[in-house]
Design an enzyme around this catalytic site. Structure first.
Site, mmCIF file in Angstrom:
data_model
loop_
_atom_site.group_PDB
_atom_site.id
_atom_site.type_symbol
_atom_site.label_atom_id
_atom_site.label_comp_id
_atom_site.label_asym_id
_atom_site.label_seq_id
_atom_site.Cartn_x
_atom_site.Cartn_y
_atom_site.Cartn_z
ATOM 1 C CD GLU A 1 -2.905 -1.105 0.284
ATOM 2 O OE1 GLU A 1 -3.347 -0.001 -0.084
ATOM 3 O OE2 GLU A 1 -3.286 -2.173 -0.209
ATOM 4 C CB CYS B 1 -1.633 7.240 1.160
ATOM 5 S SG CYS B 1 -3.122 6.530 1.886
#
Ligand code: NAD
Length: 539
Positions: A277, A311
């Site tokens: 991720e 993110c």
């Protein structure tokens, strides 16, 4: 540092005197690091020392791996029903939930995020854990499912074969996490990894990790068998030792794309799995038929939440020409009035934590000195290349912040940004928005897809059909198509997400997020059936 920040910092230091915040957790016990070293962490609002913590090294990682191997070989955890494992994880989640106030103060001090945002995030993590726990029974129901169940859509095995699928745990696995939402990122790995039956070693980020140590305490209090979960802090050497160990069969990693590539390299020689991720450079595409007020609020939330250190931060604004000037004017006006969050630990009352606007109504410091330097480097380079600074672009003075010191950056909007500029192509991970404009739908898609990342993006329009056409063409693991901005940055545990391109490999959340921590296995019974095999053995 003023009197208020000293008082709130002292309160957090009292929390940090507990054993779990001063030891590594290996094999079910809180222990000192083998080399006896420590490393410091500082309060981002002032730069004052917050805590000294044991530094885990490769030897400590090896000890944690040995404990996990022993627990895996002993087999109790892997052989339990997933629903029973989920009960233990549910007890861990309750232990965290009962301590949200303390943990949010610790995360506010460690990361520099406003207390109320830290509290909301940790609350979200325990709510998500309930979802993971509900999947324990789902995983049990998936064990020994006949291959030809449902009419053999993919074909049926040969006559006389009784074939079933199982989802087995992978074994000893490593969980390496990032600092921006320390407890959330870590527990999103720990909960499904344990429910799936693995034995895991968590290595949180060396930049902010203190709340992750409470996961270890929650595991101990919940009665998780020794060695099933160890938590070892330390820097990249500790992470590298974990990724490279031949005993570790999978790494689940959340962090930067650069480190993700190194993890893949470490996993390659042993052909072990990695779920990655990674970073993002999300685009907010705004068509000129969007309501201006909603466009302003969405843009602010998109790039300022958690100080841009998220993110999925929407740090590229792709705006249709007709709305560009009014939107930039309104952003400048709003940003220049935003108050600074001088003491994140005590930042409880301003804003409405229940509304999206409450997420970005103060300017928080960025996490640490090196991140501060990196962001300012991006800004210097952009200015030297001739971008236009709509607002911000530097460091606020002490009078604006309310005290000296700390790692503050002015919220910054840059326009006339070249498509190949670093501030368009690279993840700045700070409160910096880069703007480009477009005229046609085709150009909007081109701009949205013009970086190597593909984590999340949003298209705003009052025309649902247009929003759908554009959303379908955006290359990202999660796309929001909206007329209101509602849902921007939100995640639902049942909805899978992940990255295209440099934003990662694999998917988190949803049933697929649990399956990531399992191996699919077929058992092929011939000569006797599964029903025969399930009968008690006579001999
Ligand atoms: P980072 O890559 O610097 O570090 C992440 C973790 O990897 C840390 O625990 C670190 O110690 C460890 N590490 C560093 N080098 C290593 C190596 N060679 N081998 C093994 N481990 C190593 O990232 P960061 O600065 O902690 O976090 C910010 C990044 O995380 C941003 O890029 C952000 O976008 C990303 N992120 C992604 C998601 C997501 O879900 N996609 C969520 C949060 C953060």
């Amino acid at each position: 540092m003023n009197a208020n920040t000293t008082t709130s910092l002292d309160k957090v230091k009292t929390h940090l005197s507990a054993k779990c915040f001063n030891k590594l957790y290996i094999g079910g016990r809180f222990v000192d690091p083998i080399e006896g070293e420590t490393f410091p962490t500082y309060y981002p609002a002032t730069g004052a020392l917050l805590h000294e913590f044991p530094r885990g090294r490769a030897k400590d990682i090896d000890a944690a791996i040995a404990a996990a191997e022993a627990a895996w070989a002993e087999g109790t955890w892997a052989n339990m029903a997933a629903a029973d494992r989920a009960e233990v994880v549910a007890r861990m989640a309750r232990g965290i939930e009962d301590n949200i106030e303390m943990l949010a103060e610790i995360e506010a001090a460690d990361v520099g995020k406003p207390f109320r945002e830290a509290a909301a995030a940790i609350g979200g993590s325990t709510a998500e854990a309930k979802y993971w726990c509900s999947l324990g029974a789902v995983l049990d129901a998936e064990q020994e499912v006949p291959v030809n169940a449902g009419g053999g859509k993919g074909g049926v095995p040969p006559e006389g074969w009784d074939v079933v699928y199982r989802r087995d745990p992978i074994g000893v696995i490593g969980l390496i996490s990032a600092w921006n939402y320390p407890l959330n990122v870590a527990f999103r790995k720990v909960a499904p990894a344990l429910i799936a039956g693995n034995c895991a070693i968590l290595k949180p980020s060396e930049i902010a990790w203190l709340s992750c140590m409470f996961i270890a305490k929650a595991a101990q209090d919940a009665g998780l068998p020794a060695g099933v979960l160890s938590v070892v802090t330390g820097d990249r050497d500790a992470g590298a030792a974990l990724a490279a160990s031949p005993a570790v069969s999978m790494i689940s990693f959340t962090g930067s794309s650069m480190t993700g590539a190194k993890i893949m390299e470490a996993c390659a020689p042993k052909l072990s799995q990695c779920a990655l991720e990674l970073g993002g450079k999300s685009a907010l595409v705004v068509f000129e038929d969007t309501d201006l007020d909603r466009a302003v609020a969405t843009t602010l939330n998109g790039f300022l939440t958690n100080g841009g250190q998220i993110c999925t931060a929407h740090t590229r604004l792709v705006v249709q020409k007709g709305l560009e000037a009014p939107l930039l004017d309104r952003l400048r006006e709003r940003l220049e009035k935003l108050p600074y969050c001088a003491d994140p630990i005590s930042e409880r009352d301003r804003g409405d934590p229940g509304s999206a606007d409450g997420l970005s109504d103060v300017v928080q410091p960025v996490v640490c000195e090196s991140q501060h330097r990196k962001i300012l480097g991006f800004l210097d380079e952009a200015k030297a290349a001739g971008v236009e600074v709509v607002t911000g672009g530097g460091v606020p003075d002490a009078a604006t912040v309310g005290h000296e010191g700390g790692y503050y950056v002015e919220p910054t909007v840059l326009t006339h940004v070249a498509r190949d500029a670093d501030v368009w192509q690279k993840e700045v991970f700070g409160p910096v928005l880069s703007v480009r404009s477009f005229e046609t739908e085709q150009e909007a898609v081109l701009e949205a897809n013009s970086t190597p990342f593909g984590l999340a993006s949003t298209v705003m329009s009052s025309d649902p059909a247009k929003a759908r056409r554009v959303a379908n063409r955006i290359r990202a693991g999660a796309v929001y198509a909206t007329s209101t901005g509602e849902g921007l940055l939100a995640e639902h545990p049942a909805v899978q997400r992940g990255g295209f391109g440099c934003s990662g490999i694999g998917r988190e959340l949803g049933i697929g997020g649990l399956h990531e921590y399992t191996e699919l296995k077929s058992i092929n019974y011939t000569g006797f059936s599964l029903d025969d095999a399930k009968k008690q053995s006579t001999g």
